[in-house]
Write an enzyme that holds these catalytic residues in place. Structure first.
Site, PDB file in Angstrom:
ATOM      1  N   ASN A   9      -3.688   7.308   8.326  1.00 22.52           N
ATOM      2  CA  ASN A   9      -3.912   5.929   7.903  1.00 22.52           C
ATOM      3  C   ASN A   9      -2.612   5.168   8.155  1.00 22.52           C
ATOM      4  O   ASN A   9      -1.634   5.357   7.441  1.00 22.52           O
ATOM      5  CB  ASN A   9      -4.290   5.903   6.416  1.00 22.52           C
ATOM      6  N   LYS A  11      -2.014   2.088   7.810  1.00 21.81           N
ATOM      7  CA  LYS A  11      -1.818   0.948   6.894  1.00 21.81           C
ATOM      8  C   LYS A  11      -1.363  -0.280   7.684  1.00 21.81           C
ATOM      9  O   LYS A  11      -1.813  -0.470   8.810  1.00 21.81           O
ATOM     10  CB  LYS A  11      -0.856   1.336   5.763  1.00 21.81           C
ATOM     11  N   HIS A  97      -9.803   2.378  -0.347  1.00 23.40           N
ATOM     12  CA  HIS A  97      -8.454   2.948  -0.394  1.00 23.40           C
ATOM     13  C   HIS A  97      -7.716   2.418  -1.633  1.00 23.40           C
ATOM     14  O   HIS A  97      -7.935   1.279  -2.060  1.00 23.40           O
ATOM     15  CB  HIS A  97      -7.671   2.598   0.871  1.00 23.40           C
ATOM     16  N   GLU A  99      -4.917   1.209  -2.148  1.00 26.09           N
ATOM     17  CA  GLU A  99      -4.218  -0.082  -2.024  1.00 26.09           C
ATOM     18  C   GLU A  99      -5.203  -1.248  -2.048  1.00 26.09           C
ATOM     19  O   GLU A  99      -4.870  -2.344  -2.489  1.00 26.09           O
ATOM     20  CB  GLU A  99      -3.351  -0.080  -0.757  1.00 26.09           C
ATOM     21  N   GLU A 169      -6.997  10.808  -3.408  1.00 24.95           N
ATOM     22  CA  GLU A 169      -5.611  10.352  -3.263  1.00 24.95           C
ATOM     23  C   GLU A 169      -5.093   9.892  -4.620  1.00 24.95           C
ATOM     24  O   GLU A 169      -5.316   8.736  -5.020  1.00 24.95           O
ATOM     25  CB  GLU A 169      -5.538   9.192  -2.261  1.00 24.95           C
ATOM     26  N   GLY A 175       2.854   7.411  -1.066  1.00 17.58           N
ATOM     27  CA  GLY A 175       4.068   6.708  -0.650  1.00 17.58           C
ATOM     28  C   GLY A 175       5.252   6.940  -1.562  1.00 17.58           C
ATOM     29  O   GLY A 175       6.259   6.245  -1.467  1.00 17.58           O
ATOM     30  N   SER A 215       1.532  11.610   0.132  1.00 17.07           N
ATOM     31  CA  SER A 215       2.761  12.275   0.582  1.00 17.07           C
ATOM     32  C   SER A 215       2.502  13.618   1.273  1.00 17.07           C
ATOM     33  O   SER A 215       3.280  14.563   1.099  1.00 17.07           O
ATOM     34  CB  SER A 215       3.755  12.423  -0.571  1.00 17.07           C
ATOM     35  N   GLY A 236      -0.486   9.085   5.276  1.00 18.87           N
ATOM     36  CA  GLY A 236       0.044   7.737   5.467  1.00 18.87           C
ATOM     37  C   GLY A 236       1.328   7.784   6.281  1.00 18.87           C
ATOM     38  O   GLY A 236       1.303   7.944   7.505  1.00 18.87           O
TER      39      GLY A 236
END
Ligand code: 13P
Length: 253
Positions: A9, A11, A97, A99, A169, A175, A215, A236
């Site tokens: 991903n 992003k 997702h 975010e 996730e 992150g 991560s 990510g």
């Protein structure tokens, strides 16, 4: 046996030249392994999807979008439909997702519409679920994941639900460099699989792939994938360099 599914991903990263460079690097390294031992996909930003699809060429790396709108077409300024994604050659679409849930404010109801539209449009959704740190600390992980799955898959028949990949996730691991311990992730993956068995059937629960994200890196891919209910990784930061993404694929197979 569930085939491992490793996806990157990207992003809101890359530009018009780096997206091509990254795609070419992944394509040249992933072709053999991707076809035989794992499903490999990347999720670039909308505007770079055509360039990435072209750069990946005949490699077996699939492409997906990071989001989609549930309406077919019309006056929805700024939005992208499933038919547009299908038209340019996408296979997958991320739905819900973390975010989009926690930064953009998407609700379970909106995410459910996106999952249903994605399947109706002939794409394969990756439904993302996962708890906040405060929710984990309050022992609410299973409650949160149950709500996100039940609402996210609401109204979907077993046949439709079988098109879905789940990505677990934990938000606190995204992150942050703070990966969930393999046993911690396994516990939730096992819970998700049992929940799917209750919602649908043992057959569906056994067949569906559940990715871990948060991560994931070359040095933890193998130990995460060694867990019986972790079927893939949604990566990510470490998917933005071809070398590290390829190393993760190697670790996963
Ligand atoms: P990181 O691998 O950067 O933690 O991101 C995980 C993620 O959100 C993938 O969708």
């Amino acid at each position: 046996m569930r085939k491992p599914f490793v996806a990157g991903n990207w992003k809101m990263n890359t530009d018009s030249s780096s997206c091509v460079e990254l795609s070419e690097g992944i394509a040249s390294g992933a072709t053999e392994t991707a076809s035989a031992k794992a499903t490999v996909a990347v999720f670039p930003p909308f505007v770079y999807l055509p360039s990435v699809i072209k750069a990946l060429g005949t490699s077996n790396v699939s492409v997906g979008a990071q989001d989609v709108y549930f309406e077919a077409n019309g006056a929805f300024t700024g939005e992208i439909s499933t038919s547009m994604l299908k038209d340019i050659g996408c296979t997958y679409c991320l739905c819900g997702h973390s975010e989009r849930r926690h930064v953009i404010g998407e609700t379970d109801e909106l995410i459910n519409k996106k999952v249903a539209a994605t399947i109706a449009g002939g794409l394969l959704p990756v439904l993302c679920v996962g708890e906040l740190l405060s929710e984990r600390e309050a022992s609410k992980t299973n409650d949160v994941v149950t709500r996100q799955l039940e609402k996210g898959l609401a109204g979907l028949s077993e046949e439709k639900a079988s098109a879905v990949t789940i990505a677990y996730e934990p938000v606190w691991a995204i992150g942050t460099g703070l990966t969930a311990k393999p046993e911690q992730a396994q516990e939730v993956h096992d819970f998700i699989r049992k929940l799917l068995a209750n919602m649908y059937s043992d057959e569906l629960a056994e067949a569906i792939r559940i990715q871990y994200g948060g991560s994931a890196k070359p040095d933890n891919a193998a130990e995460l994938m060694a867990q019986p209910d972790i079927d893939g990784l949604l990566v990510g930061g470490a998917s933005l360099k071809a070398d590290s993404f390829l190393a993760i694929i190697q670790g996963a197979i």
